[in-house]
Design a protein around this motif. Structure first.
Motif, PDB file in Angstrom:
ATOM      1  N   ARG A 115       0.823  -1.220   0.000  1.00 15.09           N
ATOM      2  CA  ARG A 115       0.000   0.000   0.000  1.00 15.09           C
ATOM      3  C   ARG A 115       0.854   1.265   0.000  1.00 15.09           C
ATOM      4  O   ARG A 115       0.397   2.318  -0.419  1.00 15.09           O
ATOM      5  N   ILE A 117      -7.015   2.307   7.596  1.00 17.53           N
ATOM      6  CA  ILE A 117      -6.897   2.014   6.175  1.00 17.53           C
ATOM      7  C   ILE A 117      -8.225   1.611   5.535  1.00 17.53           C
ATOM      8  O   ILE A 117      -8.511   1.958   4.391  1.00 17.53           O
ATOM      9  N   ASP A 118      -9.061   0.908   6.240  1.00 20.77           N
ATOM     10  CA  ASP A 118     -10.316   0.438   5.647  1.00 20.77           C
ATOM     11  C   ASP A 118     -11.557   1.049   6.297  1.00 20.77           C
ATOM     12  O   ASP A 118     -12.674   0.614   6.010  1.00 20.77           O
TER      13      ASP A 118
END
Length: 271
Positions: free
Chosen positions: A166, A246-247
């Motif tokens: 990422r 991140i999510d």
């Protein structure tokens, strides 16, 4: 420990402990911060209450040191007027400060970035020149800011591993290794500990005040390794924020990615 901090609680605390202010209106402040809940008290004061035990250690530090630092600095900083005691199911000390006018330093509020940066630099240099004797050394009260980066080595490497694919993990690791290697020797200096836009106030386009000294202390000096360590501290915070959101939080993800990109680019330019 989860504590509900709201206007009725603050009103009761003020009325009970500082009856001279019991008739003043209490209202929450927009963007009152994460570490503390902030409320306006009348027109000229504010109340700050730590939101968790980890932040409660900062109250007595600010009460002791801000009155000593303030006269030696070129811009206004918060100066405590009173310290409240735990009461009414609120478990920590809290503070009353004089209100400082200004708005947080978002880009559109700053008339000239170079002028703003120069003003901030003058403030930080003045802070570093204050005698640090007896000042609070890095520790739990400021999450070890101003101390060795190695305290967050495991956490940082874990975040880098979690973000593999990422971000540029090789570049991030290089920045972190350089920061760890930038050891220092010499006398400590005063530092603010959280020079972020939310702790810088602007009036008429200019830097007008510096607030929230909760993570301040006396620690790492401004030496040749300062920039490498600074990149390391910035990278650590951005990495753990990105890995943790991140999510779930696209806004925080975007902010953290931008910071990481800037840190990696700055390290490359310095190489």
């Amino acid at each position: 420990m989860k504590v509900t901090i709201d206007t009725p609680l603050v009103s009761r605390l003020v009325a009970t402990q500082f009856p001279r202010w019991k008739d003043l209106a209490v209202r929450p402040v927009a963007s009152g911060g994460w570490d503390n809940s902030t409320f306006r008290l009348g027109d000229d004061m504010l109340v700050r209450l730590p939101s968790a035990a980890a932040y409660s250690l900062q109250v007595e530090k600010e009460q002791r040191w801000l009155p000593r630092l303030a006269p030696l600095l070129p811009l206004p900083v918060p100066v405590p007027l009173a310290m409240g005691n735990p009461a009414d199911n609120y478990p920590w000390h809290w503070s009353v400060y004089r209100w400082i006018e200004g708005e947080t330093a978002t880009r559109e509020r700053i008339a000239s970035l170079p002028q703003f940066a120069a003003s901030l630099a003058r403030f930080l240099v003045a802070l570093q020149r204050i005698d640090p004797a007896g000042g609070p050394v890095p520790g739990q009260h400021n999450f070890f800011r101003g101390g060795p980066l190695s305290v967050y080595d495991g956490e940082t490497r874990q975040a880098i591993a979690a973000l593999d694919g990422r971000i540029d993990t090789s570049a991030a690791s290089a920045v972190w290794e350089a920061a760890l290697a930038a050891t220092w020797h010499g006398a400590p200096v005063w530092f603010h500990g959280d020079v972020s836009w939310g702790n810088l106030l602007v009036r008429q386009g200019r830097l007008s005040a510096v607030i929230d000294f909760g993570t301040s202390g006396a620690g790492l000096p401004a030496d040749e390794g300062m920039w490498a360590r600074g990149r390391g501290w910035t990278l650590w915070k951005a990495l753990i924020t990105l890995a943790g959101h991140i999510d779930v939080n696209p806004v925080e993800v975007e902010k953290s990615r931008r910071v990481i990109d800037e840190v990696l680019a700055d390290h490359q330019r310095a190489a």
